[in-house]
Design an enzyme around this catalytic site. Structure first.
Site, mmCIF file in Angstrom:
data_model
loop_
_atom_site.group_PDB
_atom_site.id
_atom_site.type_symbol
_atom_site.label_atom_id
_atom_site.label_comp_id
_atom_site.label_asym_id
_atom_site.label_seq_id
_atom_site.Cartn_x
_atom_site.Cartn_y
_atom_site.Cartn_z
ATOM 1 N N HIS A 102 28.799 41.264 45.876
ATOM 2 C CA HIS A 102 29.708 40.266 45.544
ATOM 3 C C HIS A 102 31.138 40.292 46.362
ATOM 4 O O HIS A 102 31.831 39.417 46.766
ATOM 5 C CB HIS A 102 29.808 39.976 44.340
ATOM 6 C CG HIS A 102 30.436 38.743 43.926
ATOM 7 N ND1 HIS A 102 31.662 38.576 43.335
ATOM 8 C CD2 HIS A 102 29.939 37.241 43.636
ATOM 9 C CE1 HIS A 102 32.192 37.295 42.796
ATOM 10 N NE2 HIS A 102 31.188 36.622 43.206
ATOM 11 N N CYS A 103 31.586 41.610 46.224
ATOM 12 C CA CYS A 103 33.044 41.879 46.824
ATOM 13 C C CYS A 103 32.831 41.641 48.279
ATOM 14 O O CYS A 103 34.006 41.369 48.760
ATOM 15 C CB CYS A 103 33.092 43.438 46.574
ATOM 16 S SG CYS A 103 33.070 43.911 44.836
#
Length: 366
Positions: free
Chosen positions: A354-355
């Site tokens: 997600h980062c």
């Protein structure tokens, strides 16, 4: 120029959330030697796998510094769009745009201030000048409005359901190394005005030893409006145990912007996971960047996944728990294929799937 200052002036403009349909996903190419070991070659392979998995579902753009452009072009699949987009590191969720949608479907974006997760008081590297220009460049590429926000905020610090509810942590957004002197009421006003959200749910802390000062995207996220998934630890000797229960208490006592009680799904924590000797030895050690030492615990979490149009791309981090986590996610996303990607190399850099990704919502042209 399309640049506008201050909060979005149009009533109804808001953050669409990550579950809504996307036109694209944006990523950056890893190469920083004090973040990624062995010249970032293992990390580059992991990023290729993530981009390849997401590209089944939507267009993927990968921004690359000029000196790595040809290398990235050869490593990535031909249908992944490689664009020259200079950066200091590869965390597109935090340095990239937070997209907004107008009521008529047009896109806009928020350009937050960025100080590398704490500036000179706990930040992870210096300088961050290239990172600060990424949102401006993407706004120009897409020809969309860019609203300049007056606060330091990273994309991983917030999760939005698309129906007016936002999740965040006090540890991060109220940290004095981001916006000293800004209190909770003032921060809420900025979030309401800038993102069009109606309800903010504050969790106390993020994952244990998360070097982002507690980003919510590593701990808890929406899987659909009214439902969240929470990283969970049953080991009472683990500091993460208390963090999970604090969060659960808040979530179970909260309602969302539509007045719904939240349904909380628990996702087991991998590990705990620690940096090994050979992993630390391949990283450049500089005084201007965050140290990565043998034995340091990493903030591993299966919550750090990407929701695509037809796939969910999740990190594979712990062979003893990967399949359990995959099965839970498949139950939560029955209409999407769950794709597991070996992601320890991404975690070694300080984050996860997600980062390193940022979704671009589907838009309707006026």
């Amino acid at each position: 120029m399309l640049t506008l200052l201050g909060p979005p002036p149009s009533p109804g403009i808001r953050h669409a959330g990550r579950v809504r349909p996307h036109d694209a996903c944006w990523m950056l190419w890893p190469q920083r030697p004090d973040t990624w070991r062995f010249g970032a070659k293992p990390a580059q392979q992991a990023f290729v796998e993530v981009a390849t998995a997401i590209s089944e579902s939507e267009t993927v753009y990968v921004g690359v510094n000029d000196d790595q452009y040809e290398n990235a072009l050869h490593q990535l699949p031909a249908h992944v769009r490689v664009v020259e987009l200079s950066s200091n590191d590869a965390w597109m969720r935090d340095v990239g745009p937070t997209f907004l949608t107008h009521p008529d479907g047009r896109l806009a974006m928020v350009d937050w201030e960025f100080n590398a997760w704490g500036g000179l008081k706990g930040g992870l590297y210096f300088p961050w000048d290239k990172d600060k220009r990424i949102r401006t460049k993407i706004a120009e590429m897409l020809g969309i409005e860019r609203f300049k926000a007056p606060v330091v905020l990273e994309g991983g610090a917030i999760h939005v359901d698309g129906e007016g509810t936002l999740l965040t942590t006090e540890e991060c957004l109220l940290n004095p190394n981001r916006n000293p002197g800004l209190n909770r009421t003032e921060m809420e006003r900025v979030l309401h005005e800038t993102l069009g959200v109606d309800k903010i749910i504050w969790l106390p802390r993020g994952c244990y030893l998360d070097e982002t000062d507690g980003h919510v995207d590593n701990l808890c996220c929406f899987v659909t409006p009214g439902e969240v998934v929470l990283s969970w630890c049953d080991d009472e000797t683990d500091p993460q145990h208390a963090i999970c229960r604090e969060a659960l208490q808040v979530l179970e006592s909260s309602t969302d912007a539509k007045g719904r009680k939240l349904l909380v799904h628990k996702l087991p924590q991998p590990g705990p996971l620690f940096i090994e000797e050979d992993e630390a030895s391949g990283i450049d050690r500089l005084s201007s960047s965050h140290p990565r030492r043998p034995g340091d615990r990493m903030a591993g979490s299966y919550v750090n996944f990407y929701i695509g149009n037809s796939v969910v791309v999740m990190p594979l981090l712990d062979p003893t728990r990967d399949e359990q986590a995959r099965d839970i996610l498949q139950g939560l996303f029955p209409d999407r294929r769950i794709v597991g990607v070996p992601a320890r190399e991404i975690l070694l850099g300080g984050g996860n799937i997600h980062c390193i990704t940022q979704q671009q919502p589907k838009r309707r042209l006026p």
